[in-house]
Write a protein that holds these residues in place. Structure first.
Motif, PDB file in Angstrom:
ATOM      1  N   TYR A 209     -34.655   9.039  47.640  1.00 58.51           N
ATOM      2  CA  TYR A 209     -33.380   7.600  47.824  1.00 58.51           C
ATOM      3  C   TYR A 209     -33.975   7.055  49.229  1.00 58.51           C
ATOM      4  CZ  TYR A 209     -29.267   5.960  49.193  1.00 58.51           C
ATOM      5  OH  TYR A 209     -28.158   4.811  49.898  1.00 58.51           O
ATOM      6  N   THR A 210     -34.246   7.854  50.247  1.00 60.61           N
ATOM      7  CA  THR A 210     -35.003   6.543  50.957  1.00 60.61           C
ATOM      8  C   THR A 210     -36.566   5.520  51.165  1.00 60.61           C
ATOM      9  OG1 THR A 210     -36.828   8.009  52.142  1.00 60.61           O
ATOM     10  CG2 THR A 210     -34.276   8.328  53.273  1.00 60.61           C
ATOM     11  N   GLU A 211     -36.487   5.754  49.587  1.00 67.23           N
ATOM     12  CA  GLU A 211     -37.524   5.052  49.010  1.00 67.23           C
ATOM     13  C   GLU A 211     -37.091   4.006  48.372  1.00 67.23           C
ATOM     14  OE1 GLU A 211     -40.026   7.631  47.575  1.00 67.23           O
ATOM     15  OE2 GLU A 211     -41.363   8.378  49.295  1.00 67.23           O
ATOM     16  N   THR A 212     -36.161   4.492  47.512  1.00 68.66           N
ATOM     17  CA  THR A 212     -34.926   3.857  46.208  1.00 68.66           C
ATOM     18  C   THR A 212     -34.376   2.876  46.366  1.00 68.66           C
ATOM     19  OG1 THR A 212     -34.332   4.890  45.439  1.00 68.66           O
ATOM     20  CG2 THR A 212     -36.851   5.350  44.531  1.00 68.66           C
ATOM     21  N   LYS A 213     -33.697   3.654  47.781  1.00 68.49           N
ATOM     22  CA  LYS A 213     -32.232   3.283  48.117  1.00 68.49           C
ATOM     23  C   LYS A 213     -31.117   3.014  46.626  1.00 68.49           C
ATOM     24  CE  LYS A 213     -34.574   0.224  51.824  1.00 68.49           C
ATOM     25  NZ  LYS A 213     -35.826   0.889  51.430  1.00 68.49           N
ATOM     26  N   MET A 215     -29.486   5.661  44.257  1.00 67.61           N
ATOM     27  CA  MET A 215     -28.730   6.940  43.461  1.00 67.61           C
ATOM     28  C   MET A 215     -29.131   6.962  42.118  1.00 67.61           C
ATOM     29  SD  MET A 215     -25.358   7.574  46.063  1.00 67.61           S
ATOM     30  CE  MET A 215     -25.756   7.390  47.422  1.00 67.61           C
ATOM     31  N   PRO A 216     -29.338   5.833  41.549  1.00 67.99           N
ATOM     32  CA  PRO A 216     -29.225   6.042  39.585  1.00 67.99           C
ATOM     33  C   PRO A 216     -30.590   5.796  39.300  1.00 67.99           C
ATOM     34  CG  PRO A 216     -27.470   4.168  40.438  1.00 67.99           C
ATOM     35  CD  PRO A 216     -27.266   4.718  42.437  1.00 67.99           C
ATOM     36  N   GLU A 217     -31.093   5.068  39.826  1.00 71.62           N
ATOM     37  CA  GLU A 217     -32.913   5.668  40.220  1.00 71.62           C
ATOM     38  C   GLU A 217     -33.477   6.818  40.471  1.00 71.62           C
ATOM     39  OE1 GLU A 217     -36.374   4.530  39.370  1.00 71.62           O
ATOM     40  OE2 GLU A 217     -34.525   3.340  38.684  1.00 71.62           O
ATOM     41  N   VAL A 218     -32.698   7.932  41.532  1.00 71.16           N
ATOM     42  CA  VAL A 218     -33.825   9.138  42.500  1.00 71.16           C
ATOM     43  C   VAL A 218     -32.263   9.698  40.393  1.00 71.16           C
ATOM     44  CG1 VAL A 218     -32.857  10.691  43.042  1.00 71.16           C
ATOM     45  CG2 VAL A 218     -33.131   8.553  43.970  1.00 71.16           C
ATOM     46  N   SER A 241     -25.074  11.844  45.306  1.00 73.31           N
ATOM     47  CA  SER A 241     -24.270  11.204  46.719  1.00 73.31           C
ATOM     48  C   SER A 241     -23.942  12.667  47.051  1.00 73.31           C
ATOM     49  CB  SER A 241     -23.249  10.450  46.358  1.00 73.31           C
ATOM     50  OG  SER A 241     -22.226   9.968  46.711  1.00 73.31           O
ATOM     51  N   ALA A 242     -23.211  13.137  46.312  1.00 74.92           N
ATOM     52  CA  ALA A 242     -22.814  14.458  47.411  1.00 74.92           C
ATOM     53  C   ALA A 242     -24.111  15.426  47.418  1.00 74.92           C
ATOM     54  CB  ALA A 242     -22.067  16.089  46.024  1.00 74.92           C
ATOM     55  N   ILE A 243     -25.357  15.181  47.479  1.00 76.87           N
ATOM     56  CA  ILE A 243     -25.974  16.017  48.316  1.00 76.87           C
ATOM     57  C   ILE A 243     -26.732  15.380  49.339  1.00 76.87           C
ATOM     58  CG2 ILE A 243     -28.754  17.073  47.861  1.00 76.87           C
ATOM     59  CD1 ILE A 243     -28.243  17.037  45.372  1.00 76.87           C
ATOM     60  N   LEU A 244     -26.375  13.877  48.904  1.00 79.14           N
ATOM     61  CA  LEU A 244     -26.934  13.475  50.752  1.00 79.14           C
ATOM     62  C   LEU A 244     -25.616  13.748  51.370  1.00 79.14           C
ATOM     63  CD1 LEU A 244     -28.427   9.884  49.166  1.00 79.14           C
ATOM     64  CD2 LEU A 244     -29.430  12.145  49.601  1.00 79.14           C
ATOM     65  N   ARG A 245     -24.715  13.687  51.086  1.00 77.93           N
ATOM     66  CA  ARG A 245     -23.483  14.097  52.281  1.00 77.93           C
ATOM     67  C   ARG A 245     -23.667  15.435  52.320  1.00 77.93           C
ATOM     68  NH1 ARG A 245     -19.811   9.566  51.275  1.00 77.93           N
ATOM     69  NH2 ARG A 245     -20.104   7.692  50.184  1.00 77.93           N
ATOM     70  N   ASN A 246     -24.240  16.751  52.237  1.00 79.91           N
ATOM     71  CA  ASN A 246     -24.031  17.938  52.211  1.00 79.91           C
ATOM     72  C   ASN A 246     -24.327  18.027  53.111  1.00 79.91           C
ATOM     73  OD1 ASN A 246     -22.765  20.508  53.182  1.00 79.91           O
ATOM     74  ND2 ASN A 246     -23.517  20.694  50.484  1.00 79.91           N
ATOM     75  N   THR A 247     -23.019  18.622  54.694  1.00 75.10           N
ATOM     76  CA  THR A 247     -23.853  18.266  56.268  1.00 75.10           C
ATOM     77  C   THR A 247     -24.909  20.358  56.425  1.00 75.10           C
ATOM     78  OG1 THR A 247     -21.887  18.929  56.667  1.00 75.10           O
ATOM     79  CG2 THR A 247     -22.772  16.829  56.848  1.00 75.10           C
ATOM     80  N   GLN A 275     -31.215   8.565  58.048  1.00 70.08           N
ATOM     81  CA  GLN A 275     -31.863   7.807  57.537  1.00 70.08           C
ATOM     82  C   GLN A 275     -30.709   7.337  56.235  1.00 70.08           C
ATOM     83  OE1 GLN A 275     -36.046   7.829  56.932  1.00 70.08           O
ATOM     84  NE2 GLN A 275     -35.797   5.543  56.216  1.00 70.08           N
ATOM     85  N   THR A 276     -30.670   8.756  55.673  1.00 75.45           N
ATOM     86  CA  THR A 276     -30.115   8.348  54.200  1.00 75.45           C
ATOM     87  C   THR A 276     -28.433   8.292  54.610  1.00 75.45           C
ATOM     88  OG1 THR A 276     -29.573  10.825  53.939  1.00 75.45           O
ATOM     89  CG2 THR A 276     -31.922   9.944  53.988  1.00 75.45           C
ATOM     90  N   ARG A 277     -28.164   8.182  55.245  1.00 70.39           N
ATOM     91  CA  ARG A 277     -26.479   8.140  55.732  1.00 70.39           C
ATOM     92  C   ARG A 277     -26.780   6.768  56.157  1.00 70.39           C
ATOM     93  NH1 ARG A 277     -23.410   6.725  59.179  1.00 70.39           N
ATOM     94  NH2 ARG A 277     -24.936   6.164  60.640  1.00 70.39           N
ATOM     95  N   THR A 278     -27.302   5.698  56.298  1.00 68.73           N
ATOM     96  CA  THR A 278     -27.630   4.695  56.907  1.00 68.73           C
ATOM     97  C   THR A 278     -27.955   3.995  55.751  1.00 68.73           C
ATOM     98  OG1 THR A 278     -28.626   5.375  59.605  1.00 68.73           O
ATOM     99  CG2 THR A 278     -28.848   2.411  58.357  1.00 68.73           C
ATOM    100  N   LEU A 279     -28.779   3.894  54.911  1.00 66.37           N
ATOM    101  CA  LEU A 279     -28.574   3.881  53.328  1.00 66.37           C
ATOM    102  C   LEU A 279     -27.267   4.078  52.555  1.00 66.37           C
ATOM    103  CD1 LEU A 279     -32.763   4.378  52.695  1.00 66.37           C
ATOM    104  CD2 LEU A 279     -31.269   2.244  53.463  1.00 66.37           C
ATOM    105  N   ARG A 280     -26.814   5.062  52.891  1.00 63.20           N
ATOM    106  CA  ARG A 280     -25.866   5.159  51.960  1.00 63.20           C
ATOM    107  C   ARG A 280     -24.672   4.132  52.469  1.00 63.20           C
ATOM    108  NH1 ARG A 280     -22.506   9.171  52.686  1.00 63.20           N
ATOM    109  NH2 ARG A 280     -24.209   9.998  53.949  1.00 63.20           N
ATOM    110  N   THR A 281     -24.262   4.007  53.999  1.00 66.93           N
ATOM    111  CA  THR A 281     -23.057   3.360  54.131  1.00 66.93           C
ATOM    112  C   THR A 281     -23.274   1.728  55.083  1.00 66.93           C
ATOM    113  OG1 THR A 281     -23.756   3.878  56.730  1.00 66.93           O
ATOM    114  CG2 THR A 281     -22.621   4.976  54.968  1.00 66.93           C
ATOM    115  N   ARG A 282     -24.320   0.890  54.370  1.00 70.00           N
ATOM    116  CA  ARG A 282     -25.343  -0.172  54.901  1.00 70.00           C
ATOM    117  C   ARG A 282     -24.123  -1.363  54.445  1.00 70.00           C
ATOM    118  NH1 ARG A 282     -28.395   1.445  50.503  1.00 70.00           N
ATOM    119  NH2 ARG A 282     -29.035   0.076  48.649  1.00 70.00           N
ATOM    120  N   PHE A 283     -23.429  -0.943  52.700  1.00 71.57           N
ATOM    121  CA  PHE A 283     -22.970  -1.749  52.826  1.00 71.57           C
ATOM    122  C   PHE A 283     -21.433  -2.005  52.787  1.00 71.57           C
ATOM    123  CE2 PHE A 283     -25.987  -2.111  49.090  1.00 71.57           C
ATOM    124  CZ  PHE A 283     -26.754  -3.393  49.056  1.00 71.57           C
TER     125      PHE A 283
END
Length: 315
Positions: A209-213, A215-218, A241-247, A275-283
């Motif tokens: 995800y950090t490479e593609t930025k 979620m649909p692509e992953v 998304s659920a995986i990336l958010r799971n602390t 890093q993934t959190r920053t990408l998820r919330t960048r917008f």
């Protein structure tokens, strides 16, 4: 004639008869149900109907309809004869529904409470042959409300005990159910242990995800290669998304109101998770980085298309 509905004088096996000079007080609909085709004799359709008919005759109620649902579950109202009975009740052709036992009519007392409200709106009462349930009288309605309140109280107590049980397990770092997130499996003592093959997949999802930025692509890449992993369901952006958010993947164990650090549950580093959190919330930021606006040429093309569609519609 439909064998599921017929007047009381056509019913065999009754041990009482109506006297012609007696005036029936209610038009009764008998409802009988079995869960399997091999129901015990005491619970059979025929026996349920016989006891209900005798009760109606003893109360001077006329049997207007008899509804039978054989080998049908009581978990919902999606039963052919039950639906037919609902229609007759709504049309004002029934005054009371008589059943042998509440579990023949409904799956539970709480379910029956919901149904009773619906029947009451139609002016139809409920009467059980074997229980103290009779909403055709004020006293019966009062008793039914008490029964419903007791059932609701018991349901709330069960919920509270369940919540306390989950909290106690959470305080020990145990998982509250048998379905832990991807990357883990439950041990016999209720704690989690990392499944290395799945943990490798979780790390790949974060890194990719950090490479593609995207979620649909992953999700697309994973779904194409689904046969190569142990996941038997379709990969979707929401699942990613659920995986990336799971602390839990950084060892932050949160269940209900319990939060604790379980470093043995860690699968990804804090740096990768952040890093993934920053990408998820960048917008989501309105200051530094915002979602790029639609180009003027693209915007004009889209507006023209909408205007053309509107013009064709009004013409």
């Amino acid at each position: 004639m439909d064998r599921s509905t017929f007047p009381s004088h056509a019913l065999p096996g009754t041990t009482a008869t109506l006297h012609q000079h007696e005036q029936p007080k209610h038009r009764a609909a008998i409802y009988a149900r079995t869960s399997t085709t091999r129901q015990k004799l005491g619970y059979s359709i025929a026996e349920q109907v016989r006891q209900c008919v005798n009760r109606c005759l003893a109360l001077n109620w006329t049997v207007a309809f008899v509804y039978r649902d054989e080998a049908k579950s009581g978990k919902n109202t999606d039963r052919p004869m039950f639906q037919k009975m609902l229609t007759q009740a709504e049309h004002g052709l029934i005054d009371v529904v008589v059943f042998w036992k509440i579990d023949r009519f409904s799956r539970s007392i709480m379910h029956a409470v919901q149904l009773e409200k619906q029947f009451r709106d139609w002016g139809v009462g409920l009467h059980s042959v074997t229980e103290q349930i009779d909403t055709t009288t004020p006293a019966g309605q009062f008793n039914f409300r008490n029964l419903a309140n007791s059932a609701e109280f018991e349901r709330e107590m069960i919920k509270q005990r369940t919540k306390m049980g989950h909290a106690a397990r959470a305080m020990e770092g145990k998982w509250p159910n048998g379905s832990p997130p991807l990357g883990y499996e439950a041990t016999p003592d209720g704690r989690l242990q990392i499944v290395q093959s799945e943990a490798k997949l979780v790390r790949w999802i974060f890194e990719r995800y950090t490479e593609t930025k995207s979620m649909p692509e992953v999700a697309k890449e994973l779904d194409v290669n689904r046969k190569q992993d142990s996941i038997d369901k379709k990969w979707t952006p929401s699942l990613i998304s659920a995986i990336l958010r799971n602390t839990l993947y950084i060892g932050q164990y949160t269940v209900g109101d319990v939060e604790r650090c379980e470093n043995t549950y860690r699968i990804v580093s804090d740096e990768l998770f952040e890093q993934t959190r920053t990408l998820r919330t960048r917008f989501e930021s309105t200051e530094s980085e915002s979602r790029p606006s639609m180009g003027s040429k693209r915007k004009r093309t889209r507006v023209n298309r909408i205007l053309n569609q509107y013009q064709n519609w009004i013409n």
